[in-house]
Design an enzyme around this catalytic site. Structure first.
Site, PDB file in Angstrom:
ATOM      1  N   ASP A 364       0.837  -1.184   0.000  1.00  0.00           N
ATOM      2  CA  ASP A 364       0.000   0.000   0.000  1.00  0.00           C
ATOM      3  C   ASP A 364       0.883   1.250   0.000  1.00  0.00           C
ATOM      4  O   ASP A 364       1.843   1.352   0.777  1.00  0.00           O
ATOM      5  CB  ASP A 364      -0.888  -0.027   1.248  1.00  0.00           C
ATOM      6  CG  ASP A 364      -1.817   1.162   1.340  1.00  0.00           C
ATOM      7  OD1 ASP A 364      -2.699   1.289   0.473  1.00  0.00           O
ATOM      8  OD2 ASP A 364      -1.661   1.959   2.291  1.00  0.00           O
ATOM      9  N   GLU A 400       1.742  -0.461  -5.070  1.00  0.00           N
ATOM     10  CA  GLU A 400       0.797   0.613  -5.386  1.00  0.00           C
ATOM     11  C   GLU A 400       1.686   1.831  -5.575  1.00  0.00           C
ATOM     12  O   GLU A 400       2.165   2.413  -4.587  1.00  0.00           O
ATOM     13  CB  GLU A 400      -0.201   0.827  -4.254  1.00  0.00           C
ATOM     14  CG  GLU A 400      -1.223   1.899  -4.594  1.00  0.00           C
ATOM     15  CD  GLU A 400      -2.189   2.190  -3.448  1.00  0.00           C
ATOM     16  OE1 GLU A 400      -3.364   2.462  -3.737  1.00  0.00           O
ATOM     17  OE2 GLU A 400      -1.758   2.175  -2.278  1.00  0.00           O
TER      18      GLU A 400
END
Length: 723
Positions: A364, A400
């Site tokens: 993330d 990401e």
């Protein structure tokens, strides 16, 4: 009995122990005595005490007196697996320089393998006086109340599993099909899973859950965060929780709320059994991990773990050290440049691979981890350490590739070891099917592997994780049913969530009884799924999109631990949605069978002596596209994939040869003519997929001669095999 004094329990003995490994590790000590070694990095601390809790919550403190390279350590005989514990760390209280030690606060061990108890956020768990009248200085006033009764405890766990009976699938990247799911949401309403197992790791390991995954043909599940996480104060005040789990506080502990068997260590074994069951079905396990920030938020956040262990050592602070550098939008950012933080992250990653059996990670806001002192740096310590780590460089790594800081958007920039979520693919496909692209140039790049982003440094087409939807945003069904977000249930006046949905409601906002609109929406879903699964790169599906799952237009359901966030399995009984599931499975099977649909190298576009190319693009006139055609407004694109020109060899060294295909994508609302390319491209074409058809259980089987002018229905994908 009155008048009788009971002797206080003697303080536990503590032996020097060892500074490694960090955390609480049960082992055999001197003279064969069983116990637990405790080791905690706390660089600037003045004292560290281990706090042991019995079943009644009574606390016994053990002071660690040994200090080796800023690691406090000691071996406590007789401390067995299942023991609940925490730390109290003493030091200076000087928020103006970033020092926030407060021994009144019980701290979760950063290396705890299991966590028992719920994270609430009463005033006692804050290191500062939360309700101080002058809020602008509240974080500078130390709160002396004991937090121990209000916070979860770490649990000593005995790790003795060597995984000798496990067989990892080791699916090559090019052959992978990812399926993003939430452990609780995927299983909570599944009628085939026993009620007591729904919402848990054991539920995901149940044959009924695995049967759906194998029936689709996906090769890996990408699990939304399963590290122990906490809920934010603003959600608890509204009666909500952090459902998605992007608020980690324990990087070694499987989230206790997903355990059916217990929370005093049993969750560890349950997670391992889930991984084994998925592996036995040929499915890899990839974890979505949140190492960019923690649940302790900013200077006004709670003191749960790292903030009280060594605030300055773990977090990025601003020049005004009272404040936190925030590249994540969550109040704090871990200071990955610091050796102890880098060690925490890499120790955690290796633990999940070697002791918990997982096969990879999706990071993330990975750009926040790639920052050196300030800027994103692809030679940063984090990326360098991962690249040379003998365990981690062998597993699947997905970035990401952005954060919210300056220069944080890094799509296409990560080094060759990594794959990336490709949001440019997402945006292009959405825009094409809602007819918002000025021309088809962008679609050409995205369908063929995004060579403009990834054809450098030895990267391959599978560096691109292609997706149309993800957990964050509208579901696929909502993408064709809503043009505006509808997040009122989140309690933030519909301000949360993006306004850039690139969606089209097909003529009505939300659910409708108009069968014409409903039919169009189902066709658009078939178009989007077919486009995704025919594109070069690694496709990622979101759990429930193949069922027609809806969130009622909520594009930020991070706090919806209810029917909004859970999969509605009753959709499988509806013929229209069952047909969508069947099409998804058929497309995935087609992709697996044909190497030309999951190439390991980029297309060259070069012509052979007979005029054939490995990739060619055609206009509706049946002619190869010219430079002018790429820049002209268009709603139709033909893509020819040659099975004769697949680079590489099979396992026995033979050339890889496959069928050739022609895909015709038509986003226009009205039917259009399309001339099928003649010699040397083909003699005949057989229709395999026609998204205009509601029932896709069997291919149409229609055969057309090369050079024929066929009619392509409005808003349709045709996939034809070259004969």
């Amino acid at each position: 009995m009155n008048g009788v004094r009971h002797a206080a329990a003697p303080a536990p003995v503590v032996w020097p122990g060892a500074p490694t490994p960090l955390g609480a590790r049960f082992r055999t000590g001197p003279d064969g005595v069983a116990g637990t070694n405790f080791a905690l990095w706390a660089g600037g601390a003045e004292a560290v005490r281990v706090c042991l809790f019995d079943e009644g919550g009574r606390e016994t403190q053990v002071r660690l007196t040994e200090l080796t390279h800023e690691i406090w350590h000691g071996f406590v005989p007789g401390v067995m697996p299942g023991q609940r514990y925490g730390y109290r760390v003493d030091g200076r209280w000087d928020p103006w320089t970033g020092a926030r030690w407060n021994p009144a606060k019980l701290l979760l061990d950063p290396y705890a393998r299991a966590v028992d108890g719920e994270f609430g956020l009463p005033p006692e768990v804050y290191g500062h006086v939360r309700d101080w009248p002058e809020q602008y200085v509240a974080d500078t006033v130390r709160d002396e109340r004991d937090s121990a009764p209000y916070v979860p405890k770490g649990v000593v766990v005995h790790d003795d599993d060597d995984w000798s009976d496990d067989r990892r699938p080791k699916t090559p990247w090019a052959d992978s099909v990812l399926y993003e799911l939430h452990v609780r949401g995927f299983t909570k309403l599944h009628p085939g899973i026993p009620e007591e197992l729904r919402g848990t790791y054991a539920g995901l390991a149940h044959p009924a859950a695995i049967e759906h995954l194998t029936g689709l043909g996906v090769t890996a599940v990408e699990l939304l965060p399963v590290h122990q996480f906490a809920h934010e104060d603003h959600l608890l005040r509204r009666g909500l929780v952090n459902y998605w789990g992007y608020n980690s506080i324990g990087y070694f502990a499987p989230h206790a709320g997903y355990a059916a068997t217990g929370t005093t260590g049993q969750q560890v074994g349950e997670f391992k059994r889930m991984v084994r069951a998925l592996h036995a079905a040929g499915i890899e396990v990839i974890l979505d991990v949140v190492y960019n920030h923690t649940a302790e938020a900013g200077e006004l956040g709670p003191t749960l773990s790292l903030k009280g262990v060594d605030n300055r050592g773990y977090y990025r602070l601003q020049a005004d050290a009272r404040r936190y550098a925030d590249y994540t939008g969550c109040g704090n950012t871990l200071h990955v440049v610091q050796p102890q933080v880098l060690r925490l992250i890499t120790d955690s990653l290796r633990y999940w691979v070697t002791e918990m059996g997982v096969d990879g990670f999706r990071f993330d806001l990975a750009a926040a981890l790639a920052r050196s002192m300030h800027d994103v740096d692809m030679l940063s310590p984090f990326l360098a350490v991962i690249a040379q780590d003998p365990v981690l460089h062998r597993v699947k790594l997905i970035a990401e590739p952005w954060d919210i800081g300056s220069g944080g958007y890094q799509v296409g920039a990560f080094p060759p070891l990594w794959t990336e979520w490709n949001d440019r693919y997402r945006d292009a496909v959405r825009d094409f099917w809602r007819q918002a692209l000025p021309d088809v140039r962008e679609m050409g790049y995205r369908l063929s592997g995004s060579s403009d982003l990834y054809a450098w440094g030895g990267r391959r087409p599978y560096a691109s994780v292609n997706f149309v939807t993800a957990h964050d945003g509208l579901t696929l069904r909502d993408l064709v049913s809503y043009e505006r977000k509808h997040n009122e249930a989140n309690g933030e006046d519909n301000r949360d969530g993006t306004d850039d949905n690139r969606s089209w409601n097909c003529g009505a906002e939300g659910e409708t009884r108009d069968e014409r609109i409903r039919s169009l929406r189902r066709r658009q879903l078939r178009n989007l799924l077919t486009t995704l699964l025919l594109s070069t790169g690694v496709p990622m599906l979101v759990a429930g999109d193949e069922l027609g799952r809806t969130q009622g237009g909520n594009n930020n359901a991070y706090c919806q631990d209810n029917s909004v966030g859970w999969l509605d399995w009753s959709l499988t009984a509806e013929p229209g949605w069952r047909a969508l599931t069947d099409l998804t499975a058929r497309l995935i099977a087609l992709r697996h069978r044909h190497p030309v649909l999951h190439r390991r190298a980029f297309f060259s576009g070069r012509a052979h002596s007979d005029g054939l190319r490995d990739l060619a693009w055609f206009t509706p006139r049946g002619t190869e596209m010219t430079e002018a055609d790429w820049y002209a407004p268009a709603a139709t694109l033909g893509m020819y994939l040659s099975g004769r020109d697949i680079p590489g060899r099979d396992e026995r060294g033979a050339p890889v040869v496959d069928d050739s295909f022609l895909a015709v994508l038509h986003a226009g609302g009205e039917p259009t003519g399309f001339v099928l390319p003649g010699a040397p491209w083909a003699q005949r074409y057989e229709v395999l997929v026609d998204t205009d058809r509601e029932d896709q259980a069997e291919p149409p089987g229609t055969v057309h001669p090369a050079g024929a002018r066929i009619t392509v229905p409005g808003r349709c994908v045709l996939l034809l095999r070259v004969l």
